[in-house]
Design an enzyme around this catalytic site. Structure first.
Site, short mmCIF file in Angstrom:
data_model
loop_
_atom_site.label_atom_id
_atom_site.label_comp_id
_atom_site.label_asym_id
_atom_site.label_seq_id
_atom_site.Cartn_x
_atom_site.Cartn_y
_atom_site.Cartn_z
CG HIS A 1 -1.77 -1.24 1.29
ND1 HIS A 1 -1.43 -2.32 2.06
CD2 HIS A 1 -2.91 -1.59 0.63
CE1 HIS A 1 -2.33 -3.28 1.92
NE2 HIS A 1 -3.23 -2.87 1.05
NE ARG B 1 -5.57 0.30 -2.42
CZ ARG B 1 -6.64 -0.49 -2.44
NH1 ARG B 1 -7.80 -0.04 -2.05
NH2 ARG B 1 -6.54 -1.72 -2.85
NE ARG C 1 -7.41 9.92 14.50
CZ ARG C 1 -8.18 10.55 13.59
NH1 ARG C 1 -7.70 10.83 12.40
NH2 ARG C 1 -9.41 10.92 13.89
N GLY D 1 -6.68 14.70 13.60
CA GLY D 1 -7.97 14.45 12.97
C GLY D 1 -9.09 15.24 13.61
CB SER D 2 -12.38 16.06 12.65
OG SER D 2 -12.86 14.97 11.91
CD GLU E 1 -10.01 7.75 11.49
OE1 GLU E 1 -10.17 8.54 12.45
OE2 GLU E 1 -10.78 7.71 10.53
CB SER F 1 -15.21 18.52 13.18
OG SER F 1 -15.63 17.18 13.36
NE ARG G 1 -16.01 18.79 9.63
CZ ARG G 1 -16.79 17.73 9.80
NH1 ARG G 1 -16.31 16.52 9.65
NH2 ARG G 1 -18.05 17.87 10.10
N1 HPA Z 1 -18.31 10.38 14.77
C1 HPA Z 1 -17.25 9.69 14.36
N2 HPA Z 1 -16.18 10.27 13.88
C2 HPA Z 1 -16.15 11.60 13.81
C3 HPA Z 1 -17.22 12.36 14.21
C4 HPA Z 1 -18.36 11.71 14.72
O1 HPA Z 1 -19.36 12.34 15.11
N3 HPA Z 1 -16.92 13.67 14.00
C5 HPA Z 1 -15.68 13.69 13.47
N4 HPA Z 1 -15.21 12.44 13.35
#
Ligand code: HPA
Length: 233
Positions: A4, A43, A87, A89-90, A181, A203, A217
């Site tokens: 990958h 990918r 990581r 992320g949101s 994740e 977020s 975001r």
């Molecule tokens: N759920 C899962 N993952 C997320 C969310 C959520 O509400 N918001 C940002 N990542």
């Protein structure tokens, strides 16, 4: 090369910062790095290696969800000798205390996922990130004057669940937010004797129903990225 990742081994730095989104990886690199080059695009999961304030770093997307994070983090740790993955992320906040754009450091990830159990028989559903990396991130946040909540997150396999009761998960596990994740990353780091951390931006909020637009975001990620990058110096 792995199934990958097409990069040569020497093209990946010892420290990798992983957003979920390949385009965010590109944006981070173009905004903050010097001397960068694209080292893998299998990918369209872009990986770039360059320098941040003179320090080698790879920025590579994880994709969404634990299977995707599981594949890339495993290959980076195992076949590219990566030491640390952070990581970025949101997440969705579980209580009204988690305001939009707040930063969270995930010191533990709870999950109902079978990822760890299937991977090596791990029986715990609560896994930790690496204390030394977390301490560095907390120290850096203080230096940058960035408020940072430290807590447990729930790593879920299902974004659109009709039955999951987040109040129950919050009260039973102490999780303050949900994402998709961290549990896989924390497991692979533990399994392979490596280091990991996870910084999240709120977020959306499941309690207050507040949410950001995808453009907001993207822009709100600046503080989180700067915190991650400054923490590797
Ligand atoms: N759920 C899962 N993952 C997320 C969310 C959520 O509400 N918001 C940002 N990542």
């Amino acid at each position: 090369m792995t199934p990958h990742i097409s990069a040569n081994k020497e093209d990946i730095a010892k420290v990798v910062i992983m957003p979920g989104d390949p385009l965010r990886a590109k944006m981070i690199v173009e905004t903050y790095l010097t001397d960068y080059r694209l080292v893998s695009d299998v990918r369209n999961i872009y990986a770039y290696t360059g320098k941040y304030k003179g320090v080698d770093v790879t920025i590579m997307a994880s994709g969404m969800g634990m299977p995707s994070m599981g594949i890339y983090s495993y290959e980076l740790y195992k076949f590219y000798d990566v030491d640390t993955i952070i990581r970025v992320g949101s997440c969705g906040g579980y209580t009204k205390e988690q305001k939009l754009y707040d930063l969270i450091l995930a010191v533990k990830a709870y999950s109902k996922s079978t990822f760890a159990q299937v991977q090596d028989g791990e029986s715990s559903n609560l896994l930790s990130s690496t204390e030394s990396v977390n301490l560095k991130i907390m120290e850096t946040a203080k230096k940058l004057n960035l408020p940072l909540s430290v807590g447990i997150v729930n790593s879920t396999d299902v974004f659109y669940s009709d039955v999951e009761d987040f109040h129950k998960i919050h009260s039973e596990t102490g999780a303050i937010a949900t994402e998709m994740e961290s549990f896989a990353l924390f497991h692979n780091a533990k399994h392979l004797g490596k280091k990991c951390a996870c910084i999240l931006t709120v977020s959306d909020n499941l309690e207050t129903k507040e949410e950001t637009t995808s453009l907001e975001r993207q822009n709100s990620f600046t503080k989180m990225i700067e915190l991650a990058l400054e923490s590797i110096l």
